[in-house]
Design a protein around this motif. Sequence first.
Motif, PDB file in Angstrom:
ATOM      1  N   GLU A 100       0.818  -1.218   0.000  1.00  0.00           N
ATOM      2  CA  GLU A 100       0.000   0.000   0.000  1.00  0.00           C
ATOM      3  C   GLU A 100       0.851   1.267   0.000  1.00  0.00           C
ATOM      4  O   GLU A 100       0.451   2.288  -0.558  1.00  0.00           O
ATOM      5  CB  GLU A 100      -0.926  -0.013   1.218  1.00  0.00           C
ATOM      6  N   ARG A 154      -9.464  -3.012   5.167  1.00  0.00           N
ATOM      7  CA  ARG A 154      -9.252  -3.302   3.750  1.00  0.00           C
ATOM      8  C   ARG A 154     -10.482  -3.951   3.115  1.00  0.00           C
ATOM      9  O   ARG A 154     -10.722  -3.802   1.925  1.00  0.00           O
ATOM     10  CB  ARG A 154      -8.020  -4.196   3.588  1.00  0.00           C
ATOM     11  N   HIS A 222      -4.603   6.792  -0.058  1.00  0.00           N
ATOM     12  CA  HIS A 222      -4.143   6.164   1.184  1.00  0.00           C
ATOM     13  C   HIS A 222      -4.355   7.102   2.377  1.00  0.00           C
ATOM     14  O   HIS A 222      -4.799   6.671   3.442  1.00  0.00           O
ATOM     15  CB  HIS A 222      -2.668   5.791   1.062  1.00  0.00           C
TER      16      HIS A 222
END
Length: 261
Positions: A100, A154, A222
């Motif tokens: 990520e 997630r 993110h």
Amino acid sequence: MRVMIKRVTDGKITLQETSKMAIITMNRPASRNALTSDMWLELARLVKSVESNPKNKVVIVKGARGQFSAGSDIREFTQMTADEANAAFEKMEEAMAAIENISLPVIGVIDGPAMGAGFILSLACDIRIGTRNTKMGIPVGRLGITLGPSFVQRIVRLIGPSRTKELVYTGKIYDYHEAKQLGLVNVFVENREELEHTCLKTAGIMADQSMASLAAVKKAVHLCEQQTHAPWKYVDPVDFHEGCLSFVEKRKPLFGNRALP
């Protein structure tokens, strides 16, 4: 596709680097590409290493021989204490966070099963390409694994809170049709023959874009999702041992009734 560099790490994880792409393959097909603790560490190391090569524009993560990953090696868990298992989950989190946090776009090739930690690993990838053989799920309720917020987040960000609870409560396994409907996979192909072509074509399109633009949007997304989580115990000290042992012995787990905190 002409491979320029190939590094093999203990025969279980391979890294191939072409002129523009880094391809990481989980290569343990006899165990459905289940990852040991050492493999999770190596995966994290390899993901971090590809960013140091300026030629790499896109990362592809896949499993060998028509399987993505069955997750973590449950047999290894049977030899661990609860504290050792929690440490193993921290290694998994390190690998997923590396995917990520890397500035390069990451494509997950979800051919075959993506189960347990393998499912969460697939969700850490930026986009996923699947086939009719794709199966996705996280049946941790039979193992006494207590998923931490980062793992659950997630799933929630793709299918929402209610479906996430249903998925874990029931141990449901999504087939390709359900995975497509829920948006767990971005692109589907009909068969494995099309898979490599579609994957490389998609990676090629990404590689031709501004790397600054791709890195910026990845970082921005993110940051939008980022939350601070308190330390977490990933396994129940009683149910975890019984769950893993019953999995290996192929029997129904015998969980006792007790009050939980």
